[in-house]
Design an enzyme around this catalytic site. Structure first.
Site, PDB file in Angstrom:
ATOM      1  N   HIS A   1     104.017 -90.103 -55.701  1.00  0.00           N
ATOM      2  CA  HIS A   1     103.292 -91.370 -55.747  1.00  0.00           C
ATOM      3  C   HIS A   1     101.791 -91.154 -55.639  1.00  0.00           C
ATOM      4  CE1 HIS A   1     104.175 -90.157 -51.697  1.00  0.00           C
ATOM      5  NE2 HIS A   1     103.414 -91.089 -51.155  1.00  0.00           N
TER       6      HIS A   1
ATOM      7  N   ASP B   1      96.318 -96.256 -48.976  1.00  0.00           N
ATOM      8  CA  ASP B   1      97.341 -96.581 -47.995  1.00  0.00           C
ATOM      9  C   ASP B   1      98.668 -96.305 -48.673  1.00  0.00           C
ATOM     10  OD1 ASP B   1      98.040 -97.361 -45.373  1.00  0.00           O
ATOM     11  OD2 ASP B   1      98.711 -99.298 -46.120  1.00  0.00           O
ATOM     12  N   SER B   2      99.484 -95.530 -48.017  1.00  0.00           N
ATOM     13  CA  SER B   2     100.752 -95.110 -48.598  1.00  0.00           C
ATOM     14  C   SER B   2     101.869 -95.363 -47.606  1.00  0.00           C
ATOM     15  CB  SER B   2     100.710 -93.613 -48.948  1.00  0.00           C
ATOM     16  OG  SER B   2      99.645 -93.326 -49.822  1.00  0.00           O
TER      17      SER B   2
ATOM     18  N   ARG C   1      90.836 -88.878 -42.052  1.00  0.00           N
ATOM     19  CA  ARG C   1      90.628 -87.652 -41.274  1.00  0.00           C
ATOM     20  C   ARG C   1      91.681 -86.602 -41.619  1.00  0.00           C
ATOM     21  NH1 ARG C   1      86.781 -88.928 -37.601  1.00  0.00           N
ATOM     22  NH2 ARG C   1      86.559 -91.161 -37.104  1.00  0.00           N
TER      23      ARG C   1
ATOM     24  N   LYS D   1      94.608 -82.684 -45.454  1.00  0.00           N
ATOM     25  CA  LYS D   1      95.524 -82.471 -46.574  1.00  0.00           C
ATOM     26  C   LYS D   1      95.226 -83.436 -47.717  1.00  0.00           C
ATOM     27  CE  LYS D   1      99.416 -80.577 -43.936  1.00  0.00           C
ATOM     28  NZ  LYS D   1     100.846 -80.737 -43.566  1.00  0.00           N
TER      29      LYS D   1
ATOM     30  N   TYR E   1     107.287 -88.811 -44.035  1.00  0.00           N
ATOM     31  CA  TYR E   1     108.728 -88.895 -44.281  1.00  0.00           C
ATOM     32  C   TYR E   1     109.213 -87.893 -45.332  1.00  0.00           C
ATOM     33  CZ  TYR E   1     108.275 -93.338 -41.795  1.00  0.00           C
ATOM     34  OH  TYR E   1     108.014 -94.308 -40.852  1.00  0.00           O
TER      35      TYR E   1
END
Length: 217
Positions: free
Chosen positions: A200, A72-73, A8, A11, A165
């Site tokens: 990444h 998934d990061s 969702r 960005k 972060y």
């Protein structure tokens, strides 16, 4: 071809669209979860980043019948034995509370000396295709890629860009030719284009774009 991005986060859709445009890949229409009338939340119960991405792509294909991308990061901090890791988005207890997560990380790293503040971001992206689409295109039903971005944890937030972060992460790798200009900046102080070049997610998505090109109508 319509492709579901199991997120969702607008960005993330914008980021992948930029990557597709940069690679001159056309004929791919990205659809986010926010574009669907109803979609159940997928619990992220995997032990690794790629496990969580795979859980989301499985749900996406099952619920929509569309080729589905999920990622998934997270941030792995050396002094915390690789944590927050897969818990990055909910490190402080809630989900997606960037300020609370950053405040907790700063508190946990308060006494850690500069030489031990190493960290890296990880992004695992999975593309899953419905069996019929894979057969028609002569492709595999699943592709998994990964990107990493190394740096260190700062002692205070810098910048208001990005998300998660980013304001606490000072990357070692910066865009080519801009190293001197951007030295000491956080990921939250980089432009979207600068981040795309070295992050990444940028590294993982560039690999994914090469695969998506095979789906372009």
């Amino acid at each position: 071809m319509r492709v579901l991005v199991a997120s969702r986060n607008k960005k993330k859709l914008a980021e992948l669209n930029r990557m597709l445009e940069a690679a001159n890949v056309t004929g791919i229409e990205l659809v986010g979860l926010g574009d669907l009338p109803e979609y159940p939340e997928t619990p992220e119960t995997g032990a690794t980043f790629v496990d969580n991405a795979r859980i989301k792509t499985n749900d996406g294909v099952r619920h929509t019948g569309l080729p589905t991308i999920a990622d998934d990061s997270g941030l792995a901090v050396d002094a915390l034995n690789g944590m927050p890791g897969v818990l990055s988005a909910r490190w402080s207890g809630g989900h997606g509370d960037d300020k609370a997560n950053n405040d907790l990380l700063l508190a946990q790293m308060g006494d850690v000396p500069d030489e031990r503040r190493g960290a890296h971001f990880v992004s695992s992206c999975v593309l899953q295709l419905p069996a019929q689409v894979a057969a028609e295109r002569g492709m595999e039903t699943e592709y998994a890629v990964e990107g990493r971005w190394y740096g260190r944890v700062l002692r205070a937030e810098q910048g208001e860009g990005g998300f998660g972060y980013d304001p606490l992460f000072a990357p070692d790798e910066l865009p080519e030719g801009q190293e001197e200009q951007l030295a000491g900046k956080s990921a939250g102080e980089l432009t979207a284009e600068q981040k795309d070049a070295v992050s990444h997610r940028g590294k993982a998505l560039r690999q994914l774009v090469e695969i998506l090109a095979q789906l372009a109508d």
